[in-house]
Scaffold this motif. Structure first.
Motif, PDB file in Angstrom:
ATOM      1  N   VAL A  91       0.836  -1.200   0.000  1.00 46.18           N
ATOM      2  CA  VAL A  91       0.000   0.000   0.000  1.00 46.18           C
ATOM      3  C   VAL A  91       0.876   1.257   0.000  1.00 46.18           C
ATOM      4  O   VAL A  91       0.598   2.213  -0.730  1.00 46.18           O
ATOM      5  CB  VAL A  91      -0.980  -0.006   1.194  1.00 46.18           C
ATOM      6  N   SER A  92       1.941   1.260   0.779  1.00 51.90           N
ATOM      7  CA  SER A  92       2.848   2.410   0.798  1.00 51.90           C
ATOM      8  C   SER A  92       3.463   2.638  -0.572  1.00 51.90           C
ATOM      9  O   SER A  92       3.565   3.777  -1.044  1.00 51.90           O
ATOM     10  CB  SER A  92       3.958   2.205   1.827  1.00 51.90           C
ATOM     11  N   SER A  93       3.867   1.567  -1.217  1.00 52.19           N
ATOM     12  CA  SER A  93       4.446   1.664  -2.552  1.00 52.19           C
ATOM     13  C   SER A  93       3.419   2.207  -3.549  1.00 52.19           C
ATOM     14  O   SER A  93       3.721   3.084  -4.352  1.00 52.19           O
ATOM     15  CB  SER A  93       4.938   0.286  -2.994  1.00 52.19           C
ATOM     16  N   HIS A  94       2.210   1.701  -3.481  1.00 57.56           N
ATOM     17  CA  HIS A  94       1.163   2.136  -4.406  1.00 57.56           C
ATOM     18  C   HIS A  94       0.845   3.623  -4.218  1.00 57.56           C
ATOM     19  O   HIS A  94       0.775   4.369  -5.194  1.00 57.56           O
ATOM     20  CB  HIS A  94      -0.108   1.302  -4.218  1.00 57.56           C
ATOM     21  N   GLY A  96       2.617   5.935  -3.061  1.00 57.05           N
ATOM     22  CA  GLY A  96       3.746   6.784  -3.406  1.00 57.05           C
ATOM     23  C   GLY A  96       3.963   6.923  -4.905  1.00 57.05           C
ATOM     24  O   GLY A  96       4.583   7.890  -5.360  1.00 57.05           O
ATOM     25  N   ARG A  97       3.434   5.976  -5.686  1.00 55.33           N
ATOM     26  CA  ARG A  97       3.700   5.977  -7.130  1.00 55.33           C
ATOM     27  C   ARG A  97       2.486   6.233  -8.006  1.00 55.33           C
ATOM     28  O   ARG A  97       2.632   6.600  -9.161  1.00 55.33           O
ATOM     29  CB  ARG A  97       4.287   4.627  -7.552  1.00 55.33           C
ATOM     30  N   HIS A  98       1.289   6.010  -7.508  1.00 58.35           N
ATOM     31  CA  HIS A  98       0.100   6.041  -8.360  1.00 58.35           C
ATOM     32  C   HIS A  98      -0.939   7.030  -7.845  1.00 58.35           C
ATOM     33  O   HIS A  98      -0.909   7.437  -6.692  1.00 58.35           O
ATOM     34  CB  HIS A  98      -0.551   4.648  -8.411  1.00 58.35           C
TER      35      HIS A  98
END
Length: 169
Positions: A91-94, A96-98
């Motif tokens: 979720v953190s990755s998502h 931060g990027r999308h």
């Protein structure tokens, strides 16, 4: 960071299970707050929310909860849904990027049989919904409840799993 919003009615036990699965996210700093939007419970839902340190919204439904959220991203969950360990990284990755909304994948061991998945009634929040606050506020203005808000939202699939909330009887 993430605001978790849960709409509930007479779901004290299911709410407790969902909140327990969020503890790791709070410890890691991913979950900033949990907002419980109650739509008329007569059980101990408010007590469960208060004891867990949640912000309790007793009027105004999902729209009021979303407006009060302090994070740029919101995670909508059904009471009884449980996130599988490791969800915070994805979720953190998502977020931060999308900018597109996302849904979890159903835990493999908890998936219904193929034909049930194909032909069965599917609840819009079965797999949760990670959505930007801006989009959620816009949708909540037109939606009567959390399921109506989540219906038809274009999403990306997260590489993280969720145990689906059991159907209410």
């Amino acid at each position: 960071m993430l605001s978790v919003v849960i709409e509930t009615k007479n779901d004290e036990e299911a709410l407790a299970r969902t909140l327990a699965s969020l503890v790791g996210g709070a410890v890691e700093g991913v979950v900033r707050e949990v907002i419980v939007c109650d739509i008329g419970s007569t059980d101990q839902t408010q007590r469960v929310a208060d004891h867990a340190g949640c912000h309790y919204v007793g009027q105004g439904g999902i729209a009021a909860g979303i407006r009060q959220a302090r994070s740029e991203w919101i995670l909508l969950l059904e009471p009884g849904a449980r996130l599988v360990d490791g969800w915070t990284d994805e979720v953190s990755s998502h977020t931060g990027r999308h900018t597109i909304a996302a849904r979890f994948s159903q835990a493999k061991a908890g998936r219904p049989p193929f034909l049930s998945r194909l032909f069965g009634r599917r609840r819009p929040l079965t797999e949760g919904l990670v959505i930007s606050k801006r989009q959620a506020v816009s949708l909540a203005a037109k939606a009567s409840d959390a399921e109506a808000l989540a219906k038809g939202v274009a999403t990306k699939r997260l590489d993280a799993e969720i145990w689906v909330a059991p159907l209410k009887r």
